[in-house]
Design a protein around this motif. Sequence first.
Motif, PDB file in Angstrom:
ATOM      1  N   MET A   1       0.835  -1.204   0.000  1.00  0.00           N
ATOM      2  CA  MET A   1       0.000   0.000   0.000  1.00  0.00           C
ATOM      3  C   MET A   1       0.873   1.259   0.000  1.00  0.00           C
ATOM      4  O   MET A   1       1.800   1.388   0.804  1.00  0.00           O
ATOM      5  CB  MET A   1      -0.922   0.005   1.225  1.00  0.00           C
ATOM      6  N   PRO A   2       0.599   2.217  -0.893  1.00  0.00           N
ATOM      7  CA  PRO A   2       1.383   3.457  -0.942  1.00  0.00           C
ATOM      8  C   PRO A   2       1.296   4.234   0.376  1.00  0.00           C
ATOM      9  O   PRO A   2       0.278   4.187   1.072  1.00  0.00           O
ATOM     10  CB  PRO A   2       0.733   4.246  -2.092  1.00  0.00           C
ATOM     11  N   LEU A   3       2.343   4.968   0.708  1.00  0.00           N
ATOM     12  CA  LEU A   3       2.403   5.706   1.974  1.00  0.00           C
ATOM     13  C   LEU A   3       1.246   6.688   2.171  1.00  0.00           C
ATOM     14  O   LEU A   3       0.689   6.764   3.269  1.00  0.00           O
ATOM     15  CB  LEU A   3       3.754   6.424   2.086  1.00  0.00           C
ATOM     16  N   PRO A   4       0.854   7.468   1.146  1.00  0.00           N
ATOM     17  CA  PRO A   4      -0.263   8.396   1.362  1.00  0.00           C
ATOM     18  C   PRO A   4      -1.545   7.686   1.791  1.00  0.00           C
ATOM     19  O   PRO A   4      -2.300   8.189   2.632  1.00  0.00           O
ATOM     20  CB  PRO A   4      -0.435   9.068  -0.011  1.00  0.00           C
ATOM     21  N   LEU A   5      -1.791   6.503   1.233  1.00  0.00           N
ATOM     22  CA  LEU A   5      -2.984   5.749   1.616  1.00  0.00           C
ATOM     23  C   LEU A   5      -2.838   5.131   3.001  1.00  0.00           C
ATOM     24  O   LEU A   5      -3.831   4.919   3.696  1.00  0.00           O
ATOM     25  CB  LEU A   5      -3.281   4.669   0.589  1.00  0.00           C
TER      26      LEU A   5
END
Length: 460
Positions: free
Chosen positions: A249-253
Amino acid sequence: MTDQAHTNQAHILLVDDDPDLLRLLTIRLKAGNYRVTAVGSAEAALARLAVELPALVITDVQLPGRDGLALFDDIRRQHSALPVILLTAHGTIPDAVDATARGAFAYLTKPFDGKLLMEKVAYAVNLSTVMPTPASSDESWRAELISRSAPMAELLAEARLVAGSDASILIRGASGTGKELLARALHNASRRAKAPFIAVNCGAIPEQLLESELFGHVKGSFTGAVANREGLFQAADGGTLFLDEIGDMPLPLQVKLLRVLQERAVRPVGADRTQPVDVRLLSATHRDLDVAMAEGQFREDLYYRLNVVTLVLPPLAERREDIALLANHFLQKVAAKYQKPLNGFAPDALTALVGAPWPGNVRQLFNVVEQVCALATAPLVPLTLVQRALRVPSLEALSYNEAKQRFERDYLVQLLRLTDGNVADAARLADRNRTEFYRLLQKYELTPALFRGDGEPVAD
């Protein structure tokens, strides 16, 4: 005693090299309605543990060969949740402190008080994750997890224990070990079983779409958002949401997911208000999240939110006693799909399956079974089809003499091919005189002339 009564008893593994004490303790424990397996050495105990995981191990410290403390350390490494009571005739306070610090459930000095021992046993069994299962109990919650191995028995006992809570669970394991199947089993065993179970692979959805997929969006929030859409959190309300490959999962999410877990509410993309959700979150990854955190690729605060309880699925190579069981289960399933009258695997084919390395785990095993099922033309799947599916060369169990003869024949054939059937040249390459070389050719009925392109004899 009936079989059903037998299965309702907690199983205790008793280890002591004193036959009289073994007999006395066995009688006492059986009188307490426990099922007892008594062995006289650490090696015998480890062998029994590989067959069946007990609820408790009681072991003497002084054992022939490998002592009780070494056995205790082995148990700790392989079955960390299994309680162990240590017995010794030469106990000291430092020994007891050391054993307790290392994780022993209790440390009793001989001669010990029988009532105290039984109290310790009852307490340990009540805390053990390996509980007796009544024959009539409903095991449908884990029906898809086919197993009879000790590592899986321990894992499933832990899973059953934590399924009733709402604690977030992180499932670890290599790709193909069955993480989603375990997540479904946890859902089935929970109070949310009648509510939705929704699974999503975080690594399979592009970053720009994953937020909308999880949290939903409102009409006009981005190009293509022609209507309001609820996300998977809302769809799973009251049930379980399984986030597979959470490590991707990408960091912003990750920041937004953390907020959802803290507030128990989601805000759809483009919305100005949050919506409450009641979701039990399960997640899984094959990545090492400790390394990902150290590299700044995974948030530490989210990790501790997800990792309230960790369950680790063993690779298939560590549960080989399950391979034959799984292979035959898959064969029945796939044979029905292809409408083929397959009865099982030939013995040597099954042996090959059990001995294979299985880097792709259970998923690879299913794929192999599906391939051999598609190609099988007889009721029993032969070894050759299994070897083909495993992409390994055909191997036969040869005696030393058979292997030697095969090598010699193949070696002679290669020399004759290399020299176009010229015996003098072939003998020279083999560092043998022609007379000896001819004897070898006669032994294997090899005719040099057949190795000439024109089939004519070659002059020596």
